[in-house]
Design a protein around this motif. Structure first.
Motif, PDB file in Angstrom:
ATOM      1  N   GLU B  44       0.821  -1.209   0.000  1.00 30.97           N
ATOM      2  CA  GLU B  44       0.000   0.000   0.000  1.00 30.97           C
ATOM      3  C   GLU B  44       0.857   1.263   0.000  1.00 30.97           C
ATOM      4  OE1 GLU B  44      -4.372  -1.012   1.691  1.00 30.97           O
ATOM      5  OE2 GLU B  44      -2.929  -0.299   3.181  1.00 30.97           O
ATOM      6  N   VAL B  47       2.452   1.784  -3.324  1.00 33.11           N
ATOM      7  CA  VAL B  47       1.487   2.260  -4.326  1.00 33.11           C
ATOM      8  C   VAL B  47       1.295   3.770  -4.184  1.00 33.11           C
ATOM      9  CG1 VAL B  47      -0.966   2.264  -4.941  1.00 33.11           C
ATOM     10  CG2 VAL B  47       0.281   0.093  -4.729  1.00 33.11           C
ATOM     11  N   TYR B  48       1.050   4.221  -2.954  1.00 33.15           N
ATOM     12  CA  TYR B  48       0.851   5.658  -2.750  1.00 33.15           C
ATOM     13  C   TYR B  48       2.091   6.446  -3.146  1.00 33.15           C
ATOM     14  CZ  TYR B  48      -3.643   4.997  -0.463  1.00 33.15           C
ATOM     15  OH  TYR B  48      -4.954   4.706  -0.215  1.00 33.15           O
ATOM     16  N   LEU B  51       2.359   6.569  -6.950  1.00 35.11           N
ATOM     17  CA  LEU B  51       1.376   7.504  -7.499  1.00 35.11           C
ATOM     18  C   LEU B  51       1.823   8.945  -7.281  1.00 35.11           C
ATOM     19  CD1 LEU B  51      -1.905   5.753  -6.316  1.00 35.11           C
ATOM     20  CD2 LEU B  51      -1.157   5.993  -8.689  1.00 35.11           C
ATOM     21  N   ALA B  52       2.346   9.221  -6.094  1.00 35.71           N
ATOM     22  CA  ALA B  52       2.735  10.588  -5.761  1.00 35.71           C
ATOM     23  C   ALA B  52       3.957  11.037  -6.565  1.00 35.71           C
ATOM     24  CB  ALA B  52       3.025  10.691  -4.260  1.00 35.71           C
ATOM     25  N   ILE B  65      -2.829   0.428  -9.260  1.00 35.92           N
ATOM     26  CA  ILE B  65      -3.988   0.316  -8.373  1.00 35.92           C
ATOM     27  C   ILE B  65      -4.425  -1.144  -8.220  1.00 35.92           C
ATOM     28  CG2 ILE B  65      -6.395   0.972  -8.060  1.00 35.92           C
ATOM     29  CD1 ILE B  65      -5.655   3.656  -9.210  1.00 35.92           C
ATOM     30  N   ILE B  68      -2.957  -2.836  -5.245  1.00 38.19           N
ATOM     31  CA  ILE B  68      -3.622  -2.687  -3.946  1.00 38.19           C
ATOM     32  C   ILE B  68      -4.700  -3.745  -3.774  1.00 38.19           C
ATOM     33  CG2 ILE B  68      -5.369  -1.297  -2.763  1.00 38.19           C
ATOM     34  CD1 ILE B  68      -3.875   1.081  -3.012  1.00 38.19           C
TER      35      ILE B  68
END
Lengths: 208, 208
Positions: B44, B47-48, B51-52, B65, B68
């Protein structure tokens, strides 16, 4: 919000159908689960669409992705309500819940209803206090499940293995419904406070 | 991949511990589930982070995604292996599975192992054929669960309600483990083919 309302109604109706051996209500709960699944797909599509069109960052990004995770919990709550309805239907026209268990199942239904209501509220208000309340509610659900098992395993149980299995699984459906409500609430709390959500199943209760 | 391997090993060990009433193995499965939860959190976070930092779009975005969602299924598979181990531990030193059910539980363990192995392969190869195979494996699991219930509910069942409940729940743990393996596989298929993944629980089996 629509998903949270739908799965709350689904479990309320499933509990009613279970306690009154009402075939029509059972069938309605089962049919309407398709609507929850449909809402779930729409949430996923909208999330992908939003990500593609708006490329959100930071908090917005987290908000959008949390949407997918909450929708997955809600979708599962709908399935569990459907399982309760199917259990009632399988025993129809006989009642699936013996007299000795009506009280505890009624209470499990009430707690489930309260929790699903709070998930809806948390989604609107993003109030972390409500998220924490869900964990207390879940403890109550776990106590109820322990009570249910103590009745099933009591030497006076006189309904045989089949009814015992059905009622044990019913207990598990309510308990899992509550766990998913907690998870959904924790996702919101995580979003607000940034604190790590517990993604594992809460300690819960082991049968017996 | 590490999560898939870990939850495959967890269920293999849990089944072994269940069939041999081995306390040490049970405890190891339970302890090591924390590692799966930890991997889940790391997925998780990554992933964040991805993405950031990289703001992926289109297929890349979907890929990230999906990670996740697959991790959530795998984490749950780990929980279910832990439940099997806890059931064995609760009955220790007595065996939790009566002689009549050893064969079916052994088969459920084999199917679970094969499915978890395929999830790992799907993740590496993104081979949609393997994803489809998981659904066939799941049908086998559902048949096994039906067989398990037919034994539990047979008039010759002589182990009482408590053992019947334990074994019914064990059946459900294996069946749900298989459902999550199917879900994880379908996420990959969705990614490859763009066809809508079925996110609902597969038709599965209703007890009795």
């Amino acid at each position: 919000m629509s998903m949270a309302e739908a799965v709350r109604t689904a479990m309320a109706h499933a509990t009613e159908a279970l306690l009154t051996a009402d075939r029509e209500i059972c069938e309605r709960v089962i049919t309407r689960d398709a609507e929850v699944d449909d809402l779930h797909r729409r949430v996923e599509e909208r999330v992908y669409d939003t990500l593609a069109r708006q490329s959100p960052v930071a908090t917005d990004l987290r908000l959008v992705i949390t949407g997918i995770q909450i929708a997955a919990d809600l979708e599962r709550m709908g399935d569990l309500a459907e399982h309760v309805a199917k259990t009632a239907l399988r025993r129809y026209p006989a009642p699936a819940v013996p007299a000795e268990l009506r009280e505890v199942i009624t209470s499990m239904g009430s707690v489930a209803d309260r929790m699903a209501g709070k998930v809806g509220l948390v989604l609107t208000t993003q109030d972390a206090t409500l998220g924490a309340e869900l964990e207390t509610d879940d403890d109550v659900m776990d106590d109820l499940q322990r009570r249910l098992f103590s009745i099933l395993l009591h030497k006076d149980w006189r309904y045989g293995a089949e009814a015992a299995i059905d009622c044990a699984l019913l207990g598990r459906f309510y308990e899992r419904y509550a766990d998913h409500a907690v998870n959904a609430g924790q996702q919101v709390v995580y979003l607000v406070t940034g604190e790590t959500a517990e993604t594992t199943e809460p300690p819960g209760v082991e049968p017996a």
